[in-house]
Design an enzyme around this catalytic site. Structure first.
Site: not given
Length: 299
Positions: A48, A53, A78, A111
């Protein structure tokens, strides 16, 4: 431990998702690559990540270096709020595929909700529906949505989210939201499943999190497991998907060694009773481009 021993959740569209995976939130890019490669070699099949990120490239490289066939891996990413809206989401999704170096993802999530501009949230989800239709996403869903957000979204779109990924651990169990998930056929996925969000904040200590709770440490002693393994087993007993994050090889292996024991209904209930009803992460109602101004670079 072979991947076949991993329980799986069957999503509303028939896609199966492993019950335990590796999360890479806040994992530095250079450590993410090794963590992903290590996890896949240890038997994990769910990874994931997210555009926000800033480690999608390393996730993709870790997958390639692992030697595990792409078709065996359940890959989630996401869309960040800076790419909400129908047209912007098309660009954001394409950029994620490019960074990951793949032609599809297994699960694509919004997200966060943006309550102050829910029209753009709706637009982004309608774009995700097209990714589902053309096969570039095998399932679509959301993250950090409240029951109200879910209902507002479903009223305006065609595909009920397959997953809602939310903060969920023994100190914040979200029972009311989980009831809504069950009613709507939405799978519950837990980020910070070990309660790390309560610990890894300035000035906090481990006693703030559930891993030092006597209820959990006694069960760990009973089963010859670590507190983290007991908590992950609690997620499995509930039918949640848990995505603990770590970049430490021994911890990655430990978090996956949870399929050779089970908790009784009474033990699950005892852990349920630890709920404090207070989230450690951000309140989704307060999230907006103003409060979280990060912009993902899709160049």
């Amino acid at each position: 431990m072979t991947p076949a021993t991993t329980p799986a959740l069957t999503l509303s569209d028939g896609v199966t998702m492993p019950a335990v995976g590796l999360g890479v939130f806040q994992s530095p890019p250079e450590e993410t690559l090794t963590a992903v490669e290590t996890a896949l070699r240890d038997g994990y099949r769910l990874i994931d990540t997210a555009a926000a990120y800033d480690n999608e490239r390393e996730v993709g490289e870790g997958i390639r270096r692992s030697g595990v066939d792409r078709d065996e891996i359940f890959l989630t990413t996401k869309l960040w709020i800076s790419d909400y809206g129908y047209d912007a989401a098309q660009v954001g999704f394409g950029a994620s595929l490019r960074r990951l170096g793949v032609d599809h993802v297994d699960l694509y999530l919004l997200h966060q909700p943006v309550p102050t501009d829910f029209e753009k949230t709706i637009g982004a989800y309608k774009a995700a529906e097209t990714f589902l239709a053309d096969g570039r996403a095998r399932a679509i869903g959301v993250s950090n949505f409240s029951a109200e957000h879910l209902r507002r979204l479903i009223e305006r779109t065609d595909v009920v989210p397959a997953v809602n990924q939310v903060e969920l651990h023994p100190y914040f169990t979200q029972p009311a939201l989980r009831e809504v998930h069950a009613e709507l056929g939405i799978a519950t996925q837990a980020w910070s499943p070990l309660g790390g969000v309560l610990v890894y904040v300035p000035g906090a200590d481990e006693s703030r999190g559930p891993l030092t709770d006597p209820v959990i440490t006694k069960l760990a002693a009973k089963y010859g497991k670590t507190p983290a393994q007991v908590v992950l087993r609690w997620h499995i007993e509930h039918g949640f998907c848990a995505i603990p994050k770590s970049v430490k090889p021994h911890r990655i292996a430990e978090n996956f060694d949870v399929f050779d024991f089970s908790l009784t209904a009474e033990e699950v209930a005892a852990i349920d009773a630890l709920d404090k009803g207070v989230r450690g992460g951000p309140d989704p109602e307060l999230l907006s481009p103003q409060t979280y101004p990060k912009v993902v670079d899709n160049s």
